[in-house]
Design a protein around this motif. Sequence first.
Motif, PDB file in Angstrom:
ATOM      1  N   SER A 183      -6.543   4.521   1.518  1.00 14.01           N
ATOM      2  CA  SER A 183      -5.219   4.190   2.048  1.00 14.01           C
ATOM      3  C   SER A 183      -5.253   4.411   3.555  1.00 14.01           C
ATOM      4  CB  SER A 183      -4.145   5.086   1.411  1.00 14.01           C
ATOM      5  OG  SER A 183      -4.029   4.820   0.040  1.00 14.01           O
TER       6      SER A 183
ATOM      7  N   ALA B 260       0.819  -1.207   0.000  1.00 11.73           N
ATOM      8  CA  ALA B 260       0.000   0.000   0.000  1.00 11.73           C
ATOM      9  C   ALA B 260       0.853   1.257   0.000  1.00 11.73           C
ATOM     10  CB  ALA B 260      -0.924  -0.002   1.218  1.00 11.73           C
TER      11      ALA B 260
ATOM     12  N   ASP C 230      -3.013   3.530  -4.893  1.00  9.91           N
ATOM     13  CA  ASP C 230      -4.426   3.790  -4.612  1.00  9.91           C
ATOM     14  C   ASP C 230      -5.079   4.539  -5.769  1.00  9.91           C
ATOM     15  OD1 ASP C 230      -2.797   5.968  -4.066  1.00  9.91           O
ATOM     16  OD2 ASP C 230      -3.983   6.680  -2.359  1.00  9.91           O
TER      17      ASP C 230
END
Length: 348
Positions: free
Chosen positions: A315, A296, A302
């Motif tokens: 996120s 991530a 994202d």
Amino acid sequence: MLKKYLGRIFGMFSDDIGIDLGTSNTLICVKNKGIILNEPSVVAIHTKTKEIYEVGERAKMMIGRTPQAYDTIRPLKNGVIADYEITEKMLNSFYRRISNRLLYNPRVIICVPAGITQVEKRAVIDVTREAGAREAFLIEEPMAAAIGIGINVFEPEGSMIVDIGGGTAELAVISLGGVVRKSSFRVAGDKFDADIIEYIRQTHNLLIGEKTAEDIKKAIGTVVELEEDLSVDVSGRSLLNGLPKDVKVYASELIPVLNSSVQEIIEEIKIIFEKTPPELAADIRRRGIYITGGGALLRGIDQRMAENLNLKVVSVENPLNAVIDGITILLKNFSIYKSVLVSTETDY
């Protein structure tokens, strides 16, 4: 029988602990004390005697630098145990580091990939018991991550978790305290590193190792154009003459390289949506997708997912610790969350 009985008595005085047994890192937390260990899942051993030389961060620093007398091993591959004996030795070493903070043999909750098989479940249970645990319980990574980021997993609404770790990406649709749909596949941090190694080899005729590729990913890895094109100097071995060589690599070069693997994750999300009941899909449309894990942190992931899926992608604040945070919450409220555990040592 006596050993089991004594274990129950000792249990009244022991600390419950949680383990995020990851391909890249192993994290250990203790009930009411939080995270007390965060080390790379790497072991350095003597090649002849197979005895442990170093474990964790110091062992990771030895990757690609060991003489013939030593070897560095990552005993977990794709989120599961690849080397049973070395994993047990690694856990034993970690337990010894924290033993002064624990009493007797603890009850342990271990996080495992969503796609783990029954055989692999048993291997994790057994290795944890042999490393000193009184009881061992398992929880799937996406469920732990959902708890860790504050989702009420028991409510009758759907949530989608995309946990991108080192060895695997874990996808799960969660509702009413259970996993409705899930997928576990081998496109994650290690695949990003492998993509970078191959690109540097083909484009710059330079051979680099796993650690260097990981450092490049953290320093300039991106799947979207940045306002400032970051760069990093990379050292390795020239494929043309075998001598050491330095090259400068720019973030913009890595966009198409890393995008290919990110697109694989996106396609897998689409497949999960095709199998998800429409009511839950509507919930996810409204709430968005949550991404956790080290993956991530890849710049723009994202944004790339949101554009491709036409969905909000959230996120979370601390994606690296989402799983271990979830286990910490579970330890504090074991009776409440016990139902989300996928199996216990009594199953075997």
